[in-house]
Write a protein that holds these residues in place. Sequence first.
Motif, mmCIF file in Angstrom:
data_model
loop_
_atom_site.group_PDB
_atom_site.id
_atom_site.type_symbol
_atom_site.label_atom_id
_atom_site.label_comp_id
_atom_site.label_asym_id
_atom_site.label_seq_id
_atom_site.Cartn_x
_atom_site.Cartn_y
_atom_site.Cartn_z
ATOM 1 N N TRP A 170 2.489 -25.888 9.022
ATOM 2 C CA TRP A 170 1.755 -24.711 8.565
ATOM 3 C C TRP A 170 2.707 -23.664 7.990
ATOM 4 N N SER A 171 2.313 -23.086 6.862
ATOM 5 C CA SER A 171 3.116 -22.048 6.196
ATOM 6 C C SER A 171 2.226 -20.845 5.885
ATOM 7 N N GLY A 172 2.618 -19.673 6.388
ATOM 8 C CA GLY A 172 1.896 -18.442 6.099
ATOM 9 C C GLY A 172 2.648 -17.627 5.063
ATOM 10 N N VAL A 173 1.930 -17.004 4.131
ATOM 11 C CA VAL A 173 2.536 -16.178 3.078
ATOM 12 C C VAL A 173 1.735 -14.892 2.929
ATOM 13 N N VAL A 174 2.443 -13.754 2.967
ATOM 14 C CA VAL A 174 1.823 -12.441 2.739
ATOM 15 C C VAL A 174 2.676 -11.698 1.721
ATOM 16 N N ARG A 175 2.044 -11.226 0.654
ATOM 17 C CA ARG A 175 2.732 -10.426 -0.369
ATOM 18 C C ARG A 175 1.948 -9.131 -0.593
ATOM 19 N N MET A 176 2.694 -8.036 -0.769
ATOM 20 C CA MET A 176 2.070 -6.727 -1.019
ATOM 21 C C MET A 176 2.938 -5.925 -1.984
ATOM 22 N N ASN A 177 2.310 -5.056 -2.753
ATOM 23 C CA ASN A 177 3.020 -4.111 -3.614
ATOM 24 C C ASN A 177 2.921 -2.715 -2.991
ATOM 25 N N VAL A 178 4.058 -2.031 -2.914
ATOM 26 C CA VAL A 178 4.130 -0.728 -2.249
ATOM 27 C C VAL A 178 4.564 0.345 -3.244
ATOM 28 N N SER A 179 3.827 1.449 -3.275
ATOM 29 C CA SER A 179 4.173 2.612 -4.102
ATOM 30 C C SER A 179 3.995 3.870 -3.265
ATOM 31 N N VAL A 180 4.830 4.893 -3.536
ATOM 32 C CA VAL A 180 4.703 6.175 -2.848
ATOM 33 C C VAL A 180 4.706 7.289 -3.889
ATOM 34 N N TYR A 181 3.740 8.215 -3.757
ATOM 35 C CA TYR A 181 3.614 9.357 -4.660
ATOM 36 C C TYR A 181 3.795 10.645 -3.864
ATOM 37 N N ASP A 182 4.359 11.668 -4.512
ATOM 38 C CA ASP A 182 4.490 12.957 -3.837
ATOM 39 C C ASP A 182 3.159 13.704 -3.868
ATOM 40 N N SER A 183 3.162 14.932 -3.372
ATOM 41 C CA SER A 183 1.919 15.698 -3.276
ATOM 42 C C SER A 183 1.335 16.047 -4.638
ATOM 43 N N ASN A 184 2.165 15.982 -5.698
ATOM 44 C CA ASN A 184 1.692 16.209 -7.064
ATOM 45 C C ASN A 184 1.332 14.902 -7.758
ATOM 46 N N ARG A 185 1.279 13.820 -6.961
ATOM 47 C CA ARG A 185 0.939 12.479 -7.424
ATOM 48 C C ARG A 185 1.928 11.960 -8.470
ATOM 49 N N LYS A 186 3.181 12.372 -8.307
ATOM 50 C CA LYS A 186 4.264 11.823 -9.115
ATOM 51 C C LYS A 186 4.886 10.666 -8.351
ATOM 52 N N LEU A 187 5.110 9.539 -9.043
ATOM 53 C CA LEU A 187 5.666 8.349 -8.411
ATOM 54 C C LEU A 187 7.119 8.595 -8.016
ATOM 55 N N VAL A 188 7.411 8.501 -6.717
ATOM 56 C CA VAL A 188 8.782 8.707 -6.236
ATOM 57 C C VAL A 188 9.393 7.415 -5.703
#
Length: 323
Positions: free
Chosen positions: A137-155
């Motif tokens: 058995w092989s398990g695979v989990v992939r996710m994309n992570v982004s963080v924005y500041d309070s002005n919704r600017k990508l940091v």
Amino acid sequence: MKSTIKLLTIGLLTLSVAGLTSCSPKVTTPVAPTYHVLNLALTENAQANRYLEPDYGIRLNVKDDRADTRVLNKYDASAVYMPKVSVSPELVSFVSESMRQYMRTMGFNLDADISTDYMMTLSITEYNVGYLSGIGWSGVVRMNVSVYDSNRKLVYPNVSVAGRSNLGGQASNFVTANQALNAAYTNALKDIDWDRIAFFLKKSASPALEKNKQVTGAGNTALESTVIRWYVDSAPRGADISTRVVSSTPDVKNTNQNYVGSTPYETTETFDIKGLTYNNSGDVQIEITCEKAGYITQKKRFNLRQVIDQKEISTKFNLVKDE
């Protein structure tokens, strides 16, 4: 003679029936697929109090962006049927709740203040388990992570994280399949650069420690907390003092002159120059203009990198009469 013919006729009929029976297609009863439910669980806790007292909170938004929503995507143990597999609880609900628990354990402040909170977006792109003969058995989990500041600017840019887990076992053992999937999720959480995310939620003691953190006006940078002492004098005194920003970087805009007072001028201020970072401060200057009726106007410029490092602007204008 008649009896012989009769026996031959019966024999031929028997052979014909037997031949027809052997030539008829074989009917196969379809095998119904089995149904299995995998129980999603956070099987390993995060390091407790890894980040103490962040200055800003963070909010979490989880989305399901899987192109293939099947939980079981490979299964070569049977060429006839594919087991039906689902998960419990519902995937987005589980990831959202378990991620919040994981982050709180580390010390992140979830949903502190909507006006200053950062936003973390988590997109699930793969969440499945598979079985291959000879491997297990092989398990695979992939996710994309982004963080924005309070002005919704990508940091924190859109970064892909992944977790895998391989466990040997029988094709019929879906308990092992469950363990592989949960272990893959835990490994995906470990693949997230939590140190980098926590960096944006904490003010550094010195601007030099956050070289690319940009002033936005939210007060969340070391630059905005750096107190600069101003002392501007002139001979004779009583001259008007104005200042303006002169920039050679597109991140920081030039400003018009702003009257601040008369000599001797002394104050302490913090910087609120939008777009300013420690790295680009060497391309920004503060221009001070000294004016007094009957005297020639004088100007001086100060490099902001030096001002930040010295935490001071100190100068004196020796005015010359305008004759």
